[in-house]
Design an enzyme around this catalytic site. Structure first.
Site, PDB file in Angstrom:
ATOM      1  N   GLY A   1      54.744  -1.817  53.267  1.00  0.00           N
ATOM      2  CA  GLY A   1      53.636  -1.966  52.333  1.00  0.00           C
ATOM      3  C   GLY A   1      52.825  -3.183  52.709  1.00  0.00           C
ATOM      4  O   GLY A   1      53.322  -4.312  52.625  1.00  0.00           O
TER       5      GLY A   1
ATOM      6  N   HIS B   1      63.740  -4.527  34.390  1.00  0.00           N
ATOM      7  CA  HIS B   1      62.492  -5.245  34.664  1.00  0.00           C
ATOM      8  C   HIS B   1      61.386  -4.587  33.849  1.00  0.00           C
ATOM      9  O   HIS B   1      60.603  -3.783  34.336  1.00  0.00           O
ATOM     10  CB  HIS B   1      62.172  -5.160  36.158  1.00  0.00           C
ATOM     11  CG  HIS B   1      61.006  -5.992  36.583  1.00  0.00           C
ATOM     12  ND1 HIS B   1      60.850  -7.311  36.221  1.00  0.00           N
ATOM     13  CD2 HIS B   1      59.928  -5.696  37.364  1.00  0.00           C
ATOM     14  CE1 HIS B   1      59.742  -7.785  36.757  1.00  0.00           C
ATOM     15  NE2 HIS B   1      59.158  -6.819  37.448  1.00  0.00           N
TER      16      HIS B   1
END
Length: 316
Positions: free
Chosen positions: A10, A176
């Site tokens: 990425g 998260h």
């Protein structure tokens, strides 16, 4: 001795900062992958041209083919769409699941011995999917979330008390997301419980209000950045957090870092990736540190675990 190899999947905002930090710390040679032609090549060239100024000496390569990550010791995955204002991390699951599937297949083929750190959101689901597809041992596939969540919590406390962030130790557990569990009771400043210091400053009632506000801000900290940026999500702090994990693995530092790790009965959770304190060394996620939770903390942890289970259950 051969240098370590770090593959970054990425080439967006986080990927670029990861490449720069890995180079600055000379953690190893860096390969930055992205499907957009020219993007990873341009970013790595830009970073490499800073080497004479910053004084680092590593190889940096941008690529559009998974073959170039071959033999990587560490793979950090940031690929996926970022959040936009008004979105939760969980809103990204459908599109990012497809991206993660392709990424994990590439890692499995070309970096079968790597320690994999996933950053892509929704984190708890993406790290689960990555492990399922690669088939790697659970100790070699983890998620970066708790280091960042705990750092944000520590920063807010330091700013509130007017002390150095270096002297604040903060811990967060769970998923998260909005149900993460900042553990106030285990949070301290140079060993002094944080609530003692807040009560000295404000008195008991006001201190509780101030802490509640910081806990709320910690849970929504990512969204706060998204709302301000308007066109993306946080990238400096997530990158720094992942680099801390990678460095602990590569240098066998045995650091205790809040990590999205696979639990096998710890904290009453079995067979699920959840954020907990983990020792990270050359063996990857080497062991989980069990904390004794009181009834209130356990209830929050249970709620967070349920949210993670519900999210993971939506994976195809």
């Amino acid at each position: 001795m051969a240098r370590s190899k770090i593959a970054l999947i990425g080439g967006g905002q986080i990927g670029g900062v990861l490449a720069q930090l890995a180079a600055l710390r000379e953690l190893g040679d860096v390969v930055l992958f992205d499907i957009v032609e020219g993007l990873p090549q341009g970013k790595t060239l830009d970073i490499a041209e800073a080497a004479p100024v910053d004084g680092f000496d590593v190889s940096l390569k941008g690529t559009n083919t998974y073959e170039d990550i071959k033999g990587a010791d560490v793979v950090i995955v940031t690929a996926g769409l970022p959040r936009k204002p008004g979105m939760s991390r969980d809103d990204l699951i459908a599109v990012n699941s497809k991206i993660m599937t392709t990424v994990a297949e590439g890692i499995k083929q070309y970096a079968p011995n790597a320690f994999v750190i996933v950053i892509s959101n929704p984190l708890d689901a993406m790290v689960t999917l990555c492990q399922r597809i690669t088939g790697f041992p659970h100790n070699r596939v983890v998620g970066q979330a708790g280091v960042l969540d705990s750092a944000r919590f520590a920063a807010f406390i330091a700013w509130e008390l007017g002390v150095s962030v270096k002297d604040v130790t903060a811990v967060t557990l769970g998923g998260h997301g909005d149900d993460m569990v900042p553990l106030v009771r285990y949070t301290s400043v140079c060993g002094v419980p944080v609530m003692e210091l807040l009560e000295q400053k404000y008195g008991a009632a006001k201190a509780a209000e101030v802490m509640a506000a910081m806990v709320k801000r910690t849970r929504g900290a990512g969204g706060e950045v998204v709302a301000l940026l308007k066109t993306g999500s946080a990238f400096y702090s997530p990158a720094s957090s992942a680099i801390a994990m990678a460095e602990s693995f590569l240098k066998d530092q045995k650091r205790v870092l809040p990590t999205c790790a696979f639990l096998k009965g710890e904290f009453g959770v079995d067979g699920l990736y959840v954020g907990v304190p983990v020792v990270i060394g050359a063996g990857g996620a080497e062991r989980v540190l069990q904390l004794k939770l009181n009834a209130e903390e356990q209830a929050m942890m249970d709620k967070s675990v349920k949210a993670v289970k519900d999210l993971v259950a939506t994976l195809k």
